[in-house]
Design a protein around this motif. Structure first.
Motif, short mmCIF file in Angstrom:
data_model
loop_
_atom_site.label_atom_id
_atom_site.label_comp_id
_atom_site.label_asym_id
_atom_site.label_seq_id
_atom_site.Cartn_x
_atom_site.Cartn_y
_atom_site.Cartn_z
N TYR A 19 0.92 -1.21 0.04
CA TYR A 19 0.02 -0.10 -0.06
C TYR A 19 0.70 1.30 0.09
O TYR A 19 2.13 1.27 0.24
CB TYR A 19 -0.96 0.15 1.14
CG TYR A 19 -2.04 -1.30 1.48
CD1 TYR A 19 -2.78 -1.30 0.42
CD2 TYR A 19 -1.45 -2.19 2.28
CE1 TYR A 19 -3.94 -2.26 0.97
CE2 TYR A 19 -2.50 -3.23 2.59
CZ TYR A 19 -3.54 -3.49 1.73
OH TYR A 19 -4.29 -4.38 1.85
N TRP B 209 0.11 5.66 1.20
CA TRP B 209 -0.67 6.74 1.95
C TRP B 209 -0.60 7.77 1.12
O TRP B 209 0.21 8.18 0.33
CB TRP B 209 -0.16 6.97 3.35
CG TRP B 209 0.97 7.58 3.75
CD1 TRP B 209 2.18 7.06 3.55
CD2 TRP B 209 1.13 9.08 3.40
NE1 TRP B 209 3.28 8.10 3.55
CE2 TRP B 209 2.65 9.18 3.42
CE3 TRP B 209 0.28 10.18 2.84
CZ2 TRP B 209 3.18 10.56 3.27
CZ3 TRP B 209 1.06 11.35 3.02
CH2 TRP B 209 2.34 11.61 2.95
N HIS B 210 -2.20 8.42 1.21
CA HIS B 210 -2.40 9.90 0.78
C HIS B 210 -3.42 10.49 1.45
O HIS B 210 -3.99 9.95 2.11
CB HIS B 210 -2.29 9.62 -0.97
CG HIS B 210 -3.67 8.70 -1.30
ND1 HIS B 210 -5.02 8.94 -1.71
CD2 HIS B 210 -3.63 7.31 -1.22
CE1 HIS B 210 -5.74 7.94 -1.95
NE2 HIS B 210 -4.78 6.86 -1.62
N GLU B 211 -3.24 11.62 0.79
CA GLU B 211 -4.46 12.67 1.78
C GLU B 211 -5.17 13.27 0.37
O GLU B 211 -4.76 13.59 -0.64
CB GLU B 211 -3.59 13.77 2.22
CG GLU B 211 -2.91 13.16 3.37
CD GLU B 211 -2.09 14.36 4.37
OE1 GLU B 211 -2.52 15.50 4.20
OE2 GLU B 211 -1.24 14.03 5.26
N SER B 212 -6.30 13.81 0.88
CA SER B 212 -7.27 14.53 0.11
C SER B 212 -7.73 15.70 0.80
O SER B 212 -7.90 15.48 2.07
CB SER B 212 -8.26 13.56 -0.51
OG SER B 212 -9.13 13.20 0.45
N ARG C 179 -8.35 14.73 4.52
CA ARG C 179 -8.44 13.16 5.02
C ARG C 179 -7.34 12.21 4.31
O ARG C 179 -6.73 12.43 3.54
CB ARG C 179 -9.87 12.80 4.15
CG ARG C 179 -10.96 13.40 4.70
CD ARG C 179 -12.36 13.29 3.65
NE ARG C 179 -13.33 13.58 4.37
CZ ARG C 179 -14.48 12.92 4.90
NH1 ARG C 179 -14.01 11.68 5.25
NH2 ARG C 179 -15.42 13.65 5.46
N HIS D 77 -5.89 8.47 3.75
CA HIS D 77 -6.06 7.11 2.78
C HIS D 77 -5.00 6.35 2.64
O HIS D 77 -3.83 6.69 2.56
CB HIS D 77 -6.65 7.66 1.30
CG HIS D 77 -7.71 8.82 1.47
ND1 HIS D 77 -9.00 8.72 1.67
CD2 HIS D 77 -7.55 9.94 1.34
CE1 HIS D 77 -9.65 9.76 1.49
NE2 HIS D 77 -8.85 10.93 1.00
N LYS D 78 -5.32 5.05 2.43
CA LYS D 78 -4.54 4.11 2.09
C LYS D 78 -5.06 3.37 0.49
O LYS D 78 -6.25 3.18 0.45
CB LYS D 78 -4.15 2.88 2.86
CG LYS D 78 -5.18 1.83 3.17
CD LYS D 78 -4.65 0.83 3.99
CE LYS D 78 -5.65 -0.28 3.80
NZ LYS D 78 -5.19 -1.70 4.55
N SER D 79 -4.23 3.11 -0.21
CA SER D 79 -4.47 2.60 -1.78
C SER D 79 -3.39 1.51 -2.07
O SER D 79 -2.25 1.61 -1.57
CB SER D 79 -4.38 3.75 -2.85
OG SER D 79 -5.60 4.30 -2.62
#
Length: 291
Positions: A78, A80-83, A104, A106-108
């Motif tokens: 994975y 991580w990232h933010e929005s 926010r 997130h993980k993808s």
């Protein structure tokens, strides 16, 4: 070479180390001497990162801006990232001063890597001169591959210009330049715009008309000049903390039949290929600016 003091290798150390290693071109030359036009060499590195330039004036590829994650040595599932906050989200404490507080998390999954391919036609019997053939592979085929890699990172599927969430900036605000306005905006988000990707025509126009490029470089900004950003636009962002280049850590060079239209006339062709994908962790710290 593994450093134990936590410091990165200097350029001089990198050059000295690579002088002791067999170049990708030399490895292929030796394979060709044994297998002829059936030669194919697989490398356990990404070969666009395997050569050092002898140019007195540096010109950096886009990969040099990014933190590279070699998945063959650093496997990950994975990232991580933010929005940014969505309309109607509840108010977050101190988000007026620290905008990133409302982001926010997130993980993808690590996305599928894309192949990046380059081709050259080999002049007849060039392989009979080992030194010249090695140079041709290193400084034509792999340089062409570097250009293709720039295209993958900047313009290709999943490239920086096609990643959702990166804002476009057209207003200079009080700064006299959209580049400086984007630098300010990144800092207002808690980041630092440490990289600029710009077309050479704009780089040299700014250089001829003032000190903006000098000022940016002296302020620590890493500048990549490339035709693969359209004139009149540039990419500004926090590349150090806000982006990753996932890299397979492998490459291949082989003789092959090129796709139709690759060359103007028939001939023996060499192909080089690598596998990678750029992702953005902090899209709010990147901007495509109109100059």
């Amino acid at each position: 070479m593994q450093r134990t003091d936590g410091m990165k290798q200097t350029m001089a150390e990198v050059v000295a180390q690579r002088k002791t290693e067999m170049s990708p071109g030399r490895m292929f030359v030796e394979a060709c001497a044994v297998k002829g036009l059936e030669a194919s060499v697989e490398y356990d590195v990404t070969i666009t990162d395997s050569l050092t330039s002898s140019r007195r004036k540096p010109r950096y590829p886009a990969r040099n801006m990014l933190k590279v994650v070699d998945l063959s040595r650093d496997p990950r599932r994975y990232y991580w990232h933010e929005s940014p906050p969505r309309p109607g989200d509840p108010e977050v404490n101190d988000a007026g001063l620290r905008r990133e507080a409302a982001s926010r998390f997130h993980k993808s999954p690590v996305p599928e890597l894309h192949p990046t391919t380059a081709w050259v036609q080999v002049p007849p019997d060039l392989w009979e001169d080992a030194e010249t053939f090695e140079s041709f592979i290193n400084y034509r085929l792999i340089v062409r591959l570097g250009t293709a890699e720039n295209d993958t990172i900047i313009r290709g599927r999943g490239g920086l210009l096609n990643i959702p969430g990166i804002a476009r900036m057209t207003s200079e605000g009080p700064f006299g330049s959209t580049i400086l306005a984007a630098c300010n905006e990144a800092e207002q988000m808690g980041g630092t715009a440490d990289g600029l990707i710009i077309n050479p025509v704009d780089y040299y126009t700014f250089m001829g008309n003032g000190r903006l490029m000098d000022d940016l470089e002296q302020n620590g900004m890493f500048i990549v000049r490339t035709r693969l950003v359209d004139p009149g636009t540039a990419i500004v962002g926090d590349f150090g903390h806000g982006a990753l280049l996932f890299d397979a850590g492998r490459s291949v060079i082989r003789f092959a039949e090129p796709p139709p239209g690759t060359f103007a006339e028939p001939g023996i062709a060499l192909m080089a290929e690598i596998y990678e994908r750029v992702v953005i962790n902090l899209p709010t710290n990147f901007f495509i600016v109109n100059l």
